[in-house]
Design an enzyme around this catalytic site. Sequence first.
Site: not given
Ligand code: PHB
Length: 388
Positions: A72, A200, A290, A294, A382
């Site tokens: 990505h 997000y 999450p 990280k 990130y």
């Molecule tokens: C996930 O794909 O499980 C995932 C991705 C980004 C995050 C948390 C979980 O911030």
Amino acid sequence: MRTQVGIVGAGPAGLMLSLLLQREGISSVVLESRSRAYVEQRVRAGLLEQWARDLLIEIGAGERLQREGLVHDGIRLSCGGALHHIDFRRLVGRIVTIYDQKEVVKDLIALLLDRGGQILFEAEATALDGLGGSSSVIAFRHGGETRALACDVVAGCDGFHGISRPAIPDGVLTVYERGYPFGWLGILSESPPASDELIYAYHERGFALFSMRAPSLSRLYLQCDPDEDPARWPDARIFDELRARLGGSCALAEGRVLQKSVTPMRSVVVEPMQHGRLFLAGDSAHIQPPTGAKGMNLAFADVVFLSRALALHYRHGRTDALDAYSRTCLDRVWKAQRFSWFMTQLLHRFPDETAFDRRRQLADIAYLAGSVAASTALAENYSGLPLE
Ligand code: PHB
Ligand code: APR
């Protein structure tokens, strides 16, 4: 049994440490309380920072990752019906990779065993002795027997609920902790992802995250109460809620829900990450919400620092890097904690929030979407701060 480094836990931290040590010619044995099948099926977040992807490839565990991992260039922020793209590649020249943590664990186990590494599954460490003396012993149960692994150093890679951190005497550790008044309902769904990149979503009904595992497999998250019962979320309710929180910014496909569970959220850091011959790494020393993805990345960073310090120790008799281990890790850990907290407070609804807080969140998102400086800071954190 005797080895140079006794490793408790075969999660990402313990497995990567054993491989890194092997490359330095340092022997280790990994003790894992669960079965191989269990650790290879545990559902967890799966996002690799650029350098963590590079590390997996460099160590020789990148073949499937490069084939199946989803690269990505950035993420999208959904707010008020608009989608804002934060383009990491353009802003900081880095990418992230979606690759399920259980796949990482499978690849690391296969590689370690293939190279003659030693992992004992269903071997539960029960006590750590001699941490302050000239050598240590890990007592463990295996095949109905109590056994002992003698080692120079113990690596506590046994996660947040392991025995390593509690083995440190009272009063030695300072625990920094922050709870959050919500959890995430995590859903695995047989449906094509809503977007080619993660979304997000900030919404008045609460936060939602649209992630993925494969072209026909979505990983979805909804902010919920920390003690929410997943049984209260039949499939139709899940998709109605996801659609509402996505706010019409793109189309969401429905599919069979394969798995759902609730994760509470906490930020915890313990200091120092070392006591005598015991070195903590990964979730045993710190956990974070999450939202910043990280967990696995920080676990890898810790064991890179630990393996380098142990190599200097065994090769040149130097102890300076081992003495600095905790300080070196914590510098990075706190930056990741700060970022995870930033993303969490930016995007979630809080029960005690005021109208001021909501307007500030909206202003923060507008600033991120419109400012190169702000979006660069997000992209840099990130996609992973450099290790050095
Ligand atoms: C996930 O794909 O499980 C995932 C991705 C980004 C995050 C948390 C979980 O911030
Ligand atoms: N003896 C042996 N093994 C143990 C013991 C014990 N007493 N206690 C726990 N373990 C094992 C667990 O079964 C687990 O497999 O230690 C392992 C710890 O692995 P993780 O929890 O995956 O922790 P870590 O390697 O630090 O990885 C951090 O994992 O929790 C996620 O999201 C988090 O991505 C982060 C990553």
